[in-house]
Design a protein around this motif. Structure first.
Motif, PDB file in Angstrom:
ATOM      1  N   CYS A   1       6.348  -2.317  10.448  1.00  0.00           N
ATOM      2  CA  CYS A   1       7.181  -1.223   9.950  1.00  0.00           C
ATOM      3  C   CYS A   1       7.206  -0.123  11.006  1.00  0.00           C
ATOM      4  O   CYS A   1       6.466  -0.176  12.002  1.00  0.00           O
ATOM      5  CB  CYS A   1       6.620  -0.674   8.643  1.00  0.00           C
ATOM      6  SG  CYS A   1       6.730  -1.864   7.294  1.00  0.00           S
TER       7      CYS A   1
ATOM      8  N   ILE B   1       3.885  -4.336   6.324  1.00  0.00           N
ATOM      9  CA  ILE B   1       4.124  -4.606   4.907  1.00  0.00           C
ATOM     10  C   ILE B   1       4.125  -6.109   4.678  1.00  0.00           C
ATOM     11  O   ILE B   1       4.542  -6.871   5.554  1.00  0.00           O
ATOM     12  CB  ILE B   1       5.462  -3.970   4.443  1.00  0.00           C
ATOM     13  CG1 ILE B   1       5.527  -3.916   2.920  1.00  0.00           C
ATOM     14  CG2 ILE B   1       6.679  -4.720   5.013  1.00  0.00           C
ATOM     15  CD1 ILE B   1       6.282  -2.725   2.384  1.00  0.00           C
TER      16      ILE B   1
ATOM     17  N   THR C   1      12.640  -4.014   8.591  1.00  0.00           N
ATOM     18  CA  THR C   1      11.469  -3.228   8.159  1.00  0.00           C
ATOM     19  C   THR C   1      10.993  -2.289   9.273  1.00  0.00           C
ATOM     20  O   THR C   1      10.459  -1.216   8.994  1.00  0.00           O
ATOM     21  CB  THR C   1      10.291  -4.138   7.719  1.00  0.00           C
ATOM     22  OG1 THR C   1       9.921  -4.998   8.799  1.00  0.00           O
ATOM     23  CG2 THR C   1      10.630  -4.968   6.509  1.00  0.00           C
TER      24      THR C   1
ATOM     25  N   LYS D   1       6.432   1.915   5.889  1.00  0.00           N
ATOM     26  CA  LYS D   1       6.063   0.910   4.876  1.00  0.00           C
ATOM     27  C   LYS D   1       6.355   1.424   3.460  1.00  0.00           C
ATOM     28  O   LYS D   1       6.703   0.638   2.567  1.00  0.00           O
ATOM     29  CB  LYS D   1       4.598   0.496   5.018  1.00  0.00           C
ATOM     30  CG  LYS D   1       3.577   1.600   4.848  1.00  0.00           C
ATOM     31  CD  LYS D   1       2.178   1.128   5.246  1.00  0.00           C
ATOM     32  CE  LYS D   1       1.176   2.266   5.197  1.00  0.00           C
ATOM     33  NZ  LYS D   1      -0.120   1.916   5.772  1.00  0.00           N
TER      34      LYS D   1
ATOM     35  N   MET E   1       8.868  -0.160   0.711  1.00  0.00           N
ATOM     36  CA  MET E   1       8.365  -0.378  -0.656  1.00  0.00           C
ATOM     37  C   MET E   1       9.340   0.198  -1.680  1.00  0.00           C
ATOM     38  O   MET E   1       9.702  -0.468  -2.657  1.00  0.00           O
ATOM     39  CB  MET E   1       7.008   0.322  -0.760  1.00  0.00           C
ATOM     40  CG  MET E   1       6.394   0.331  -2.126  1.00  0.00           C
ATOM     41  SD  MET E   1       5.164  -0.947  -2.197  1.00  0.00           S
ATOM     42  CE  MET E   1       4.486  -0.683  -3.815  1.00  0.00           C
TER      43      MET E   1
ATOM     44  N   PRO F   1       2.588  -2.753   0.785  1.00  0.00           N
ATOM     45  CA  PRO F   1       2.237  -2.019   2.005  1.00  0.00           C
ATOM     46  C   PRO F   1       0.780  -2.298   2.375  1.00  0.00           C
ATOM     47  O   PRO F   1      -0.062  -2.457   1.509  1.00  0.00           O
ATOM     48  CB  PRO F   1       2.407  -0.552   1.594  1.00  0.00           C
ATOM     49  CG  PRO F   1       2.249  -0.534   0.125  1.00  0.00           C
ATOM     50  CD  PRO F   1       2.708  -1.866  -0.379  1.00  0.00           C
TER      51      PRO F   1
END
Ligand code: COA
Length: 491
Positions: free
Chosen positions: A321, A332, A380, A385, A389, A401
């Motif tokens: 990330c 993640i 990502t 992260k 999410m 995460p």
């Protein structure tokens, strides 16, 4: 259940003490011994089929206000290091009275291991021994043995995780214990069960290796790897706790104790069950959900290390990330769960993959997992992260995460649920610990600090065993509770 402190005769418990034991106790203590009966046992309730139940009628008290699940159970805790203490700490959180027996002057070896505050019990010890009482006894001293025999009579469960044979060498064989107290459950953690390795001493990583975890952890091209989760020690402690609770339940029917054994190798293997599943699946062909399948790397005759592949049928991987270049935890875990494949395609900007036959079905995707995860990662990497999410959770894509211990320690929701708790200790001051991870709605756990070495010696001798002041002094004078030349930390 355990004989209650004679200073609290009003508390209810099952009748257990034998007349002779009661007579002896009465001789030692002026307090009247009261015969206790379970509240509802004599009443019973009718069931539709006419059978009678020994359950009392449902409590009318609010949930969480009618005691604890293991109230009335007394544990003779002969554990040390991590595996055994994990087990007895859980039992203590569920309300058992846990009496930790420690070697005079030394105590559980972890008190002095990995010390961070000079003169204070280590976090290693404090975080594994909450809600317990500590008594120091030299179990090899004749007077110490006498005290231990009394404790055996007064307790429901003996828990130990000494090296194989150590309990027997103390004279505490199953036969001896069972003769003194036929109701006692004797629960042990050992490294291995009966077999070629039963005499071996075992620590966490030995168990991880012998239980199959290490051979299946890590990357295919790298060496076997152990995990930071203490599946050998704490994992086996959990297994043992369940065994004890089951044995207590059975004792309610049979009236007798039994031996409970949780071997660390067995406990780890139980947690690696899916890998033994895969071992057998190998006979039917390659393990298609392992990314090495998509990379055309042949399988051998044993389960390979699978890196970050998911252990189930839903492919997953750890992806970078935003910030990964400097933050070792800017990652993640991303699961390409089949039902949300369409949402994944939309989120990462590949809507055509929804209908493209090369990507549209789980089977079509299996050989291309690396390429698919590389594409998802390119998305990502543009987000933190937590942003990933939030976006994914909105559309039900399962992601996790990678939380650092620092982030976990600071996470407010874990504090609110009591999973991370701040505890005050008279010597070290405030520290963080992990509270009871198992939440019961009618048995609320409060986390109380760990005991100082021998802190409750006098209290246990007098209130649990009913020894008079003179007898307590005599036992102390014998040297059975102290180490020559060594001072206990607690007065
Ligand atoms: N009074 C007098 N002696 C005591 C005592 C007390 N209160 N408490 C312990 N001892 C003695 C034991 O009797 C034993 O003496 P012995 O060897 O003469 O029989 C001695 O202390 C050492 O006990 P031991 O269990 O062998 O400790 P160790 O430090 O040598 O080994 C382990 C530690 C963990 C390797 C070993 O206990 C073990 O294999 N346990 C089972 C598996 C396990 O739980 N491992 C995970 C630990 S997290």
């Amino acid at each position: 259940m355990a004989k209650k402190a004679k200073s609290k005769p009003a508390r209810k418990a099952f009748r257990r003490a034998k007349p002779a034991a009661k007579k002896a106790a009465a001789k030692r203590s002026p307090v009247k011994v009261v015969t206790l009966k379970h509240k509802g046992a004599s009443r019973g309730t009718s069931r539709k089929n006419g059978a009678r139940s020994l359950l009392p009628p449902p409590s009318k008290k609010p949930f969480g206000r009618d005691g604890k699940a293991l109230d009335g159970v007394r544990i003779l805790d002969f554990t040390h290091v991590q595996s055994g203490p994990t087990c007895t700490q859980l039992l203590a959180w569920f309300g058992a009275d846990v009496i930790k027996v420690e070697r005079p002057g030394v105590g559980d070896i972890t008190r002095g291991q990995l010390v961070d505050v000079k003169g204070a019990d280590s976090l290693y010890f404090t975080m594994l021994n909450h809600n317990k009482r500590s008594i120091t006894i030299d179990s090899k001293h004749p007077e110490g043995k006498r005290v231990l025999n009394e404790l055996i009579k007064a307790c429901d469960v003996l828990v130990e995780n000494f090296a194989p044979g150590a309990l027997d060498r103390m004279g505490l064989t199953w036969e001896h214990i069972h003769k003194l107290n036929p109701r006692m459950i004797v629960a042990s953690v050992k490294g291995f069960g009966p077999g070629p390795y039963e005499d071996c001493k075992v620590y966490e990583n030995v168990a991880q290796c012998a239980g199959g975890a290490a051979s299946t952890t890590g990357f295919r091209e790298g060496p076997p790897l152990v995990t930071g989760a203490q599946i050998g020690d704490s994992g086996t402690g959990l297994h043992l706790a369940l065994g004890i609770v089951a044995a207590l339940y059975q004792r309610g029917r049979t009236g007798r104790g039994q031996k409970v054994l949780a071997a660390m190798q067995d406990g780890v293997l139980n947690l690696c069950r899916v890998k033994l599943r895969d071992q057998q699946r190998l006979k039917a062909g390659p393990l298609t959900e392992y990314s090495q399948y998509g990379q055309n790397i042949p399988f051998g005759d044993t389960v390979p290390r699978a890196g970050n592949d998911s252990g189930g049928g839903q492919p997953g991987w750890i992806l970078k990330c935003k910030g990964w270049e400097t933050d070792p935890n800017a990652y993640i875990y991303f699961i390409t769960q089949a039902p949300v494949w369409g949402a994944i395609c939309d989120v990462i900007g590949e809507p055509a993959w929804k209908t493209d036959p090369e990507y549209a079905t789980p089977k079509a995707r299996l050989p291309k997992l690396k390429q698919i995860f590389d594409r998802i990662e390119s998305w990502t990497m543009t987000k933190t992260k937590f942003e990933v999410m939030n976006i994914c959770n909105e559309v039900d894509i399962p992601v996790g995460p990678i939380l650092s211990m620092k982030e976990i320690a600071e996470e407010p929701s874990l504090r609110e649920t009591g999973t991370v708790v701040e505890v005050d200790h008279p010597v070290r001051g405030k520290y963080l610990t992990v509270g009871n991870p198992i939440k019961l709605s009618d048995s609320i756990s409060e986390v109380k600090r760990s005991p100082l070495l021998g802190e409750h010696t006098d209290e246990i001798l007098a209130k649990v065993l009913g020894f008079s002041k003179t007898e307590v002094e005599k036992i102390k004078g014998s040297g059975a509770l102290s180490a020559a030349g060594k001072e206990d930390k607690a007065a």
